[in-house]
Design an enzyme around this catalytic site. Structure first.
Site, PDB file in Angstrom:
ATOM      1  N   LYS A  71      -2.562  -2.047  16.703  1.00 43.63           N
ATOM      2  CA  LYS A  71      -3.432  -1.277  15.812  1.00 43.63           C
ATOM      3  C   LYS A  71      -4.541  -0.571  16.604  1.00 43.63           C
ATOM      4  CE  LYS A  71      -1.054  -1.862  12.257  1.00 43.63           C
ATOM      5  NZ  LYS A  71      -0.481  -0.729  11.519  1.00 43.63           N
ATOM      6  N   THR A 120      -1.218  -7.943  -0.456  1.00 40.28           N
ATOM      7  CA  THR A 120       0.103  -7.305  -0.433  1.00 40.28           C
ATOM      8  C   THR A 120       1.157  -8.356  -0.094  1.00 40.28           C
ATOM      9  OG1 THR A 120       0.015  -6.791   1.940  1.00 40.28           O
ATOM     10  CG2 THR A 120      -0.914  -5.150   0.413  1.00 40.28           C
ATOM     11  N   SER A 123      -5.849  -1.067  11.219  1.00 40.56           N
ATOM     12  CA  SER A 123      -6.417  -2.325  10.725  1.00 40.56           C
ATOM     13  C   SER A 123      -7.754  -2.584  11.393  1.00 40.56           C
ATOM     14  CB  SER A 123      -5.469  -3.489  11.026  1.00 40.56           C
ATOM     15  OG  SER A 123      -6.113  -4.733  10.810  1.00 40.56           O
ATOM     16  N   ILE A 133       0.825  -1.202   0.000  1.00 38.63           N
ATOM     17  CA  ILE A 133       0.000   0.000   0.000  1.00 38.63           C
ATOM     18  C   ILE A 133       0.860   1.253   0.000  1.00 38.63           C
ATOM     19  CG2 ILE A 133      -1.623   1.347   1.399  1.00 38.63           C
ATOM     20  CD1 ILE A 133      -2.861  -1.340   2.274  1.00 38.63           C
ATOM     21  N   TYR A 139      -0.317  -7.769  16.906  1.00 42.02           N
ATOM     22  CA  TYR A 139      -0.521  -6.796  15.830  1.00 42.02           C
ATOM     23  C   TYR A 139      -1.841  -6.052  16.032  1.00 42.02           C
ATOM     24  CZ  TYR A 139      -1.435  -5.154  11.032  1.00 42.02           C
ATOM     25  OH  TYR A 139      -1.721  -4.391   9.924  1.00 42.02           O
TER      26      TYR A 139
END
Length: 323
Positions: A209, A238, A178, A52, A205
């Site tokens: 976020k 990605t 996210s 991105i 993660y």
């Protein structure tokens, strides 16, 4: 993490975060929102050599903006810089090699940038780490890698560049978060995941976020001169998703968004006048501010907890950058 949160989030994801979700949402986009002259504006994008971040950098360069790529790897950064300059026919694409998990490097970079006299209109915090597996990893500074990059690194880079942004016209900070943060309640007691019975890279993660979204709302109150936003790009195909979430990728690859679709709201938040008509500190999905909590999920944090987060980050930043 409750089963309710997980199931509710995944059902929501299938409906909204896939390429089908983007196609449905994009029917309501204003096609003229991105028709903006940005030749006089400067943009800094972290993690800009792939995924991105690279698409955002290329798009902004094609529109004539000055682009600052912040990358960890010199070879990949130089390759991205060369390619973006050639494709965009824009020489104002600059490269900075910074490991955002290393506090001292961030301080050195932000000081150098401030002293250079360069302007900065928009900071895009895109770089992020998702550890694939159940092994807790630490940096050379002894910091847990996910937290060091996604939370402390974002905080230190943002705060370090605040003086430059304040001097710019229409300054903005966009943080790529996210939708996974919706399954997490802010936990300020275990920022570096030392108390986990078994380390889980995906949960770590998601927690960082959530921290990014909380920080965005706090920054908006602390620095009203700057427009802050966080956003969810959806489930995007990605290189990072392929390597960090291989099982998810295999199951969902036919439904994943393209990099262009994932980057759309980042670009919109960075360049469009329509974006700043919304209040500062909000969380966006497909150009629309959305709730930062699932219904009945009990993930809201108190003002005291949120203040504790930013206080602890400031303490850590001071600890790891004072010689």
């Amino acid at each position: 993490m409750s089963i309710y949160r997980s199931v509710t989030w995944f059902v929501k994801g299938l409906r909204e975060y896939t390429k089908g979700g983007y196609q449905s949402a994009s029917k309501h986009f204003n096609s003229s929102d991105l028709d903006v002259d940005i030749a006089h504006r400067s943009y800094m994008i972290t993690g800009a050599n792939s995924g991105i971040g690279r698409f955002v950098a290329l798009t902004i360069a094609k529109k004539g903006g000055t682009v600052h790529l912040v990358c960890r790897n010199k070879d990949r950064g130089e390759a991205a810089q060369k390619d973006i300059r050639e494709q965009a026919r824009n020489e104002n694409v600059h490269l900075h090699i910074v490991d955002l998990s290393r506090p001292a490097q961030i301080v050195a970079f932000t000081e150098q940038f401030k002293n250079s006299g360069q302007t900065l209109n928009v900071l895009i915090n895109n770089a992020g780490v998702l550890v694939n597996g159940d092994q807790r990893q630490v940096t050379e500074d002894g910091l847990e890698t996910t937290f060091a990059t996604n939370t402390l690194g974002v905080h230190m880079l943002t705060k370090g560049l605040i003086p430059v942004l304040k001097n710019a016209e229409d300054p903005r900070v966009i943080t790529v978060s996210s939708g996974g943060m919706l399954v997490q309640k802010l936990d300020v007691k275990d920022l570096q995941f030392e108390r986990m019975t078994k380390f889980d890279g995906t949960l770590a993660y998601s927690q960082t976020k959530r921290q990014e979204v909380v920080l965005t709302s706090l920054y908006a109150k602390l620095y009203p001169e700057i427009h802050f936003s966080s956003m969810h790009p959806g489930w995007v195909d990605t290189p990072g998703v392929q390597t960090s979430l291989p099982q998810f990728y295999e199951k969902m690859k036919d439904k994943l968004r393209s990099e262009e679709q994932g980057a759309d709201t980042v670009i919109w938040l960075a360049v469009s006048p329509a974006a700043t008509k919304h209040g500062s500190g909000l969380f966006f999905q497909d150009r629309t501010p959305v709730s930062t909590h699932l219904p009945l999920a009990w993930t809201k944090s108190s003002p005291a907890e949120e203040q504790e987060l930013i206080s602890k980050l400031d303490e850590l930043a001071q600890k790891y950058t004072t010689v």
